[in-house]
Structure formats: structure tokens, C-alpha cells
Design a protein around this motif. Sequence first.
Motif, PDB file in Angstrom:
ATOM      1  N   GLY A 143      -9.574  22.769  26.594  1.00  0.00           N
ATOM      2  CA  GLY A 143      -9.836  24.143  27.019  1.00  0.00           C
ATOM      3  C   GLY A 143      -9.643  24.392  28.491  1.00  0.00           C
ATOM      4  O   GLY A 143      -9.361  25.511  28.908  1.00  0.00           O
ATOM      5  N   PHE A 144      -9.823  23.378  29.348  1.00  0.00           N
ATOM      6  CA  PHE A 144      -9.656  23.508  30.795  1.00  0.00           C
ATOM      7  C   PHE A 144     -10.463  24.691  31.355  1.00  0.00           C
ATOM      8  O   PHE A 144      -9.944  25.517  32.094  1.00  0.00           O
ATOM      9  CB  PHE A 144      -8.179  23.662  31.162  1.00  0.00           C
ATOM     10  CG  PHE A 144      -7.392  22.381  31.076  1.00  0.00           C
ATOM     11  CD1 PHE A 144      -7.409  21.463  32.104  1.00  0.00           C
ATOM     12  CD2 PHE A 144      -6.650  22.096  29.956  1.00  0.00           C
ATOM     13  CE1 PHE A 144      -6.690  20.286  32.021  1.00  0.00           C
ATOM     14  CE2 PHE A 144      -5.915  20.923  29.863  1.00  0.00           C
ATOM     15  CZ  PHE A 144      -5.937  20.007  30.903  1.00  0.00           C
ATOM     16  N   GLU A 145     -11.731  24.779  31.006  1.00  0.00           N
ATOM     17  CA  GLU A 145     -12.591  25.860  31.493  1.00  0.00           C
ATOM     18  C   GLU A 145     -13.492  25.351  32.629  1.00  0.00           C
ATOM     19  O   GLU A 145     -13.926  24.201  32.622  1.00  0.00           O
ATOM     20  CB  GLU A 145     -13.462  26.400  30.360  1.00  0.00           C
ATOM     21  CG  GLU A 145     -12.694  27.114  29.254  1.00  0.00           C
ATOM     22  CD  GLU A 145     -12.201  28.478  29.681  1.00  0.00           C
ATOM     23  OE1 GLU A 145     -12.664  28.984  30.707  1.00  0.00           O
ATOM     24  OE2 GLU A 145     -11.331  29.042  28.972  1.00  0.00           O
ATOM     25  N   GLY A 146     -13.796  26.240  33.578  1.00  0.00           N
ATOM     26  CA  GLY A 146     -14.707  25.898  34.664  1.00  0.00           C
ATOM     27  C   GLY A 146     -14.109  24.890  35.626  1.00  0.00           C
ATOM     28  O   GLY A 146     -12.895  24.719  35.739  1.00  0.00           O
ATOM     29  N   ASP A 147     -14.981  24.186  36.373  1.00  0.00           N
ATOM     30  CA  ASP A 147     -14.535  23.132  37.285  1.00  0.00           C
ATOM     31  C   ASP A 147     -14.082  21.921  36.485  1.00  0.00           C
ATOM     32  O   ASP A 147     -14.720  21.545  35.485  1.00  0.00           O
ATOM     33  CB  ASP A 147     -15.684  22.734  38.212  1.00  0.00           C
ATOM     34  CG  ASP A 147     -15.958  23.782  39.281  1.00  0.00           C
ATOM     35  OD1 ASP A 147     -15.345  23.677  40.353  1.00  0.00           O
ATOM     36  OD2 ASP A 147     -16.767  24.690  39.033  1.00  0.00           O
TER      37      ASP A 147
END
Length: 882
Positions: A110-114
Motif C-alpha cells: 500500500g505504501f501509505e504514511g511514512d
Amino acid sequence: MTKILYILLLLCAVGTTMAQTKQPIPRKSYTTRALGNTPAPVIDGSLSDEAWNTVEWTGDFIENLPEENTLPIEQTKFKVLYDNEFIYFGFKCYDKNPKEIVKRLSRRDGFEGDWIEVNISSHNDKLTAFSFAASVAGVKSDGFISENGTAWEGNWNPIWYLKTNIDEEGWTAEFKIPLSELRFSNAPDQVWGLQSTRRYFRTEERSLWQRIPLDAPGWVSEFGELRGIKGIVPKREVELRPFLVSKMENYPAEPGNPFKTGRNYDLNAGLDAKVGVTNDLTLNLTINPDFGQVEADPATLVLDGFQVFYPEQRPFFIESRNIFNYTFSDSQDNLFYSRRIGRTPQGWVSSGENSFVAMPDNTAILGAAKFSGKTKSGWSIGVLESVTSREYAKINQAGNEHKELVEPLTNYFVGRVQKDFNNRNSYLGGMFTSTLRNIQSANLDFLHTSAISSGMDFMHNWKNRKYYIRGNLLMSYVEGSKQAILATQQSMTHLFQRFDAKNVEVNPERTSLTGTGGRLVIGKASDGNWRYRAGVTWVSPELELNDVGFLRQANNIRQEAFASYVTLKPFGQFRSVEVYLDQIADYDFDGNHNNLQFLLGTNATLKSNWTFGLQALYKPVNYSISALQGGPRVRNSEEFFKSFSFTSDSRKKFRYNGAVYSNKGKNNSLSYNEFNFGLVYQPVNAFTVSVIPSYALNKNKAQYVTQNQLADGSRYIMASLDQKTISAAIRFDCNINPDLTIQYYGQPFISQGKYVAFGKVANPTARNFEDRSSLFTKDQISADLINNAYLVDENIDGNPDYTIYNPNFSSVQFRSNLVVRWEYIPGSELYLVWSQGLSSYGRPENDLLDGLSTEILNGKPQNTFLLKATYRLSKHVKHKHL
């Protein structure tokens, strides 16, 4: 063709004279150590184990985006350890305000947030790498990088271990990656390519361990180095994944139909296996595979007669897809299109009165094997073999049941090889495919008994990968009955029956076809703000790839020139801007100039992280050899296309995007307008919902309808079409934890078309739009309401010459998937799936939204419930040094 060659030579000469020598960027190097007798670190995200004290930190990350080669807002450092089984990474991501770290859950990849990422090029081949990334929430993202960073295979899901932790200095992450998931040589002293990237979410900043300028010639080729790995032995992985599937279907029962009782139940089992033949080469096997958890394809409606390209979503075919790829144009044309394997049966059954037919939904894959990988010496190898079963339609006629063959037993073979050389700056490759069918029924004589295609491709880079030249050559040979080859000659891909074609003609006695194609492109890929390329692609009229490949249209020669200017530093309110110009010209093998178009566009990213795109396309020359679907070449009016798109800041909890597309034909002959607007809302870090509605208006005063054969010639019927389409893509993701996710996808789709002002083609290439067709008068055409058709009396003698069935339509579709996925132990999964499907025809005379209420909301869809369990059995076998 001479002009094209001049353009290619000119660009090559200009590019070479403009070449400037730049100072090389120093390559970073990190030296790791083996754990030896030191206990391995416990993967808990704390970095507190004694093992981490045996190696030094490396850091000094440099900003890459938005402003390259400046200091990042926060620094990052990491350590690397290894033993005989694993390689370990420990990351320290500093943050002055740990409470503001964005900890968003998502599904895998997903590559979400930091997040923090490491890329490992264990073959150090300057082209390929393995990627492992961790969000601060503990979500894994992984993928396989190829073609020096231009290709990314995100569906590669290796087994590895991760923990993260937030402390008073920022956040930390520990990776534990099995060496068996990597590919490396048996050299006693290893040197691997290494890169690490950090995302600082609050400012959307990217920082790198090894600096890579924005105008670099690639990604993997610019990595730093990982040294100190000694004495490790490559391991062969042997992995078995048996699975069990329970499936129940529920749908509206059809009175009297023994095949539509309202409910079906099925219990099935199969096996997926992965065997490491060497550490570089893997054998994948699947027996009786099931892809029930794969997301449904989007709904479509095709009026031009061409086939629709759908992307591959099945895991077995996705893995190592980069090795089997052989594109030869800027479209989806490819020697291998894996969706052909397991396709919907191609045969059909003519049912009479008092009869019912049950058609299989798809063709069962009895088994498939795939041998693929890349060796340390630069050989990429891929071999795929698959057998699909005979499929039968069940027919019940007056209580007597029998079956009829609708898909023959078929063998598919694909072989691919490619060799890197010249210090990985060049490659030469080849590909071979074959399709063999055991046709045992006369009703399948329209299929080829065999189809073979082959090709060779090459690429060469020079001036530190600043310039490149690439190309390919390919051929095809298909064989079958006279009926099969006749059907191929007359298909939408070929259209040999056009009476104005000079280079091709239908030959009903032929039993084979041989075609060729190819491409040559030269360009500048890096160094400075400018990028450009020029090339030519050709596809001969007889090239046929659609047995196991994809080819939309043959008989074309295309010349293209492209140039773009890309900023390398932020300025004003912009992070980056790209402006590009693309010119395309198309010819057929008769020498006709069919298309000339100029495209001017720009993409921009603001410092607020909004993105915008603008395009303007002009077609002063616009002919088609396929619009009349077997009729003569026809002239279309000049077209002017415009588009605008935007995306808001993706970091926000509430974000949106939109696009407007508009196309206008000269003389108001056609218009197309589409409006998309998407809303994404993430109220909490673990839940995201999105709705992307779309509305399109298509008006065409010269829409092809049908054709009729009369004694004095063919009639190609056209009409004025008014089409409206509405659809919406609806999604939500609920992430209980990184290993338990709930995903939903749904798409209602309604398209309604009404035809008026019927006429026949009179002068298809006339300059004036009004002269190209002759509209029927009120005395020549009349409605037949009983048979839902139009009667045409051209000579007005009171006797209809032919019939046109009413082409008005209202297509209503709804598709959805709800998937609960639980990875209960690494590599073993449990799926619970609920799928819905509905396809029907509404009433074209009703309002467009009537289909939403009467056909979808009040309709009775088919429901499929599926429970699938997989279990991973794995063993590692050491290689012996030869």
C-alpha cells in the motif's frame, strides 16, 4: 520511409554532438559482517540486540524530491548483518516530532504514511533488483525491479519478517530477509548493488542513501555497493502450496431450465509449487489452479468491433512477467498475452425450440509450468508450458441431454531468452510461442490448429546510458482449415475483404498465413532537461498473434517523433513540470496516409502536492481502414482533442481527483465528452473508501451500423448515434492489521445508445463530410415495430430491399468483489470471497438512470461465495559448488 531514416540519423548526430562530460557521482559502499557466533537479532523493531553492535552505521541520506541534492529535513541511518540463512537490516529514521509520524494501515504493497525501503541488486547487473519496504505501521511492500527501474513487479510477495517501533527519536524498523528469496552467485566474496529510500510523509520528501540525480540514466545502474558478504551458499527453495476451495453460486432460477436451478455447489482442490532448480532459476507449477479471489474486470461496451485488452491479475502468470514481456509498439501489442490461457470458450451452440444450453464460464487449466529467472552471467530465461482442457456445452432438448465441444484440448508454449553484455549496457534476446489445438469437432474448424510466432529484440546504450537504440523483429505463422484461415483474413485485425485494398485479398483456398513486424527506436534518455526519441513500427497485413499474443490491428506502418522538457529543480509554486510534444503518422501497406496527429501536453506538480495535466491533440489527416468493418477505407473529419486532469494532495484524509476529456470533429461530425470525479476519504488510518463516478456523452453522425449484400454491391449502413454512459468505481479497504484485510470493489455500468438518420456510404473518402454518405428519405426507410427493425426500400418500388435491425441499446452491468484475506502464518492464507455479477438489457427509450433503479438496484444478480485456504510448505536446499 526515407524521411523517417533522416529523422533518426539527425537525432543521433545532434545527440552525440551535444554530449557533455559530467563529473561522476561517487559510489557509496557499505561493508557488512557475518554474525558468526553472535546470536541473531530478535525482530522486534527495537534495534537493542547485541548483534547490531558488531557493525557500523551508514547514513548521510541526500534529498531526491522535491529538491535534488539538498539536505533532507530528517536524517536516516541503517546497519546490515547476515548469516547463512538471512540478511538483516536495521533502520533508524530520526524525527524531531515523533507524535506527528503518520502511521497509516493499508493492504500489502500500500505504501501509505511514512516508510523506509531497501533495494538489493544481488546480481549487481545494473538492471534488476529486489525491493523491500516497511511503513511505520508495519505494513510490508515488496516488488521486483527490472529494466533499470522502468518496470516494477508489485505482485511479487516473498516471505520475510518485519517489525517497526516509534520512540522518542523517531521510528525504527528491523528487516529479516531469507537469502533464499534473493538470487546471487556462488562467488566466495559477494558485491551487491544497494539503495535505500525514505519517505517523509509530512512534506512528501524522498531522501536516498546513494544520490541519484533526476536526470540519471536509470535507477538500478546508479546504486551504491554492499560489500563484506563472504562464504554464503545459494539456496534452492522448494515450496508447496496445496489449496482447498469451497464454492457456492446463487442466482435467479429459470423455470423449466435444468441448468438454472438457482444454486450450484462445488468443492475443489489444487496445488501450486515452486522449486528452485538453481538459486537463479525457479520452476513454478500449478495443477488445477483457482483464481476466484482475483478482482473482477471492469465493465466495458465495444462499438468498434475490436477486442478489449484486460490486464493480467492471476498470480501464477504475474510472477516473472517482466521476463516474458515482448511488446513491439506503444500499445498493448505483445507476443504473449497470458489472458488467452484459460479464456472463455470460443465455440458456440445453436439451440432450437424447447432446448436449454449451459456454457462453461472459462476454460479449465489442467496444469501449467513456468521455468524462469536470471543468471549471474546475464542470461534471462523464461519457459512456460500450459495445457487447457476440452470444454463442453451441455444441451437439454425436450428432456434429452447431450454435450457439444466448445473449446478443444490446447497446448500453449512460450520461450524467452535475453542476454546482457557490454557491461550490461546492451542486450540481445529472442522469443518463441506456439499454440497447438486438438480440434475434434467440425463446429470448431474456425480455430487454428497451430499458431507459431517468434521474435528477436535488442537494445544498446552508450555515453553512460545517455543515448539508446532498441528494436525488434517478429514473425508469425498460423495454420488451420480453409474455414479458419478465411475467418482470420476477414477478422477485424486483418479485413482482407476490403474491395479497395490493393495489397491484400481474400483467398478462400488458403490454409496458412505468414506475417512479419518490427520496430526501431533511437533516443536520448538522460542527462539534462531534454528527452527525445524517434522511431518506426510496422505490422504486415498477415501478422497474426491472437492465439497466445495480442494484436489489435495489422497492416500499419507508424512513424513517431517525441520530445520533452523536464525541470530538475523546483521553481515558483512548482515542484516539477514536464512539457512534451508527440507526432505520429500512420500508413497502410497500400501506401495510403491514414493518420497524422500532433500532441502537446504538460504535467505539473505543485509545492502543495497537487498535480495537473493538460493535453491538446490535433488530427489533420484522419482515415480508417477498419471503421466500416470490412468496407472500404473511409475518411473521418479532422479532430481536436483536449483533456484536463488534476489530483489533490494525496497525504490528506480527504482527497479528490478529476478529469475532463473532450473531442470535437470538424463540421460537427462527432463529439465526445467525458467527466470523471473521484472522492477518497480516510476517516481513520485503517479504513479508506473511494467513489469515482464517470459520465460520458458520445455523438457520432457517421457511426457504422451494419452491412448488407445486394446483387449490385454491398451497402454499408451508417447512422447518427447519441450514446450516454454512466459508471462508478467504488472501493473500500479495511485493514484490521497488516495480515488481515477486507477489500471491496464494485462497479455499476450503464450505457444507452440511440440511432437516428440512417444512410448508406456513398463516397467514403470525399473531402466534405456531407458527401460521404447518402441519408435515406422518409420514403426509403420505415419502421417495423413488430420485428424491432427498419425496412429499406432504396428504389421506392414498394418492395423492401433489405432490413436493418434496430441497433438501439441499453446495456446494464454490475460487478463486485468483497475479499477478506488473512495471512494466518507467513505464506499461508485464508480467503473469503463474495462476488456479484449482473448483465442485462434495459429499454433504450427510457431515461438513462432507469437502468440503475430497475436493472441494478431491483435486479437479481448472480452471487458467488468462495472459501479458499492455502498452506505453505517450504524447504531450502543448499547448492553445491561445482
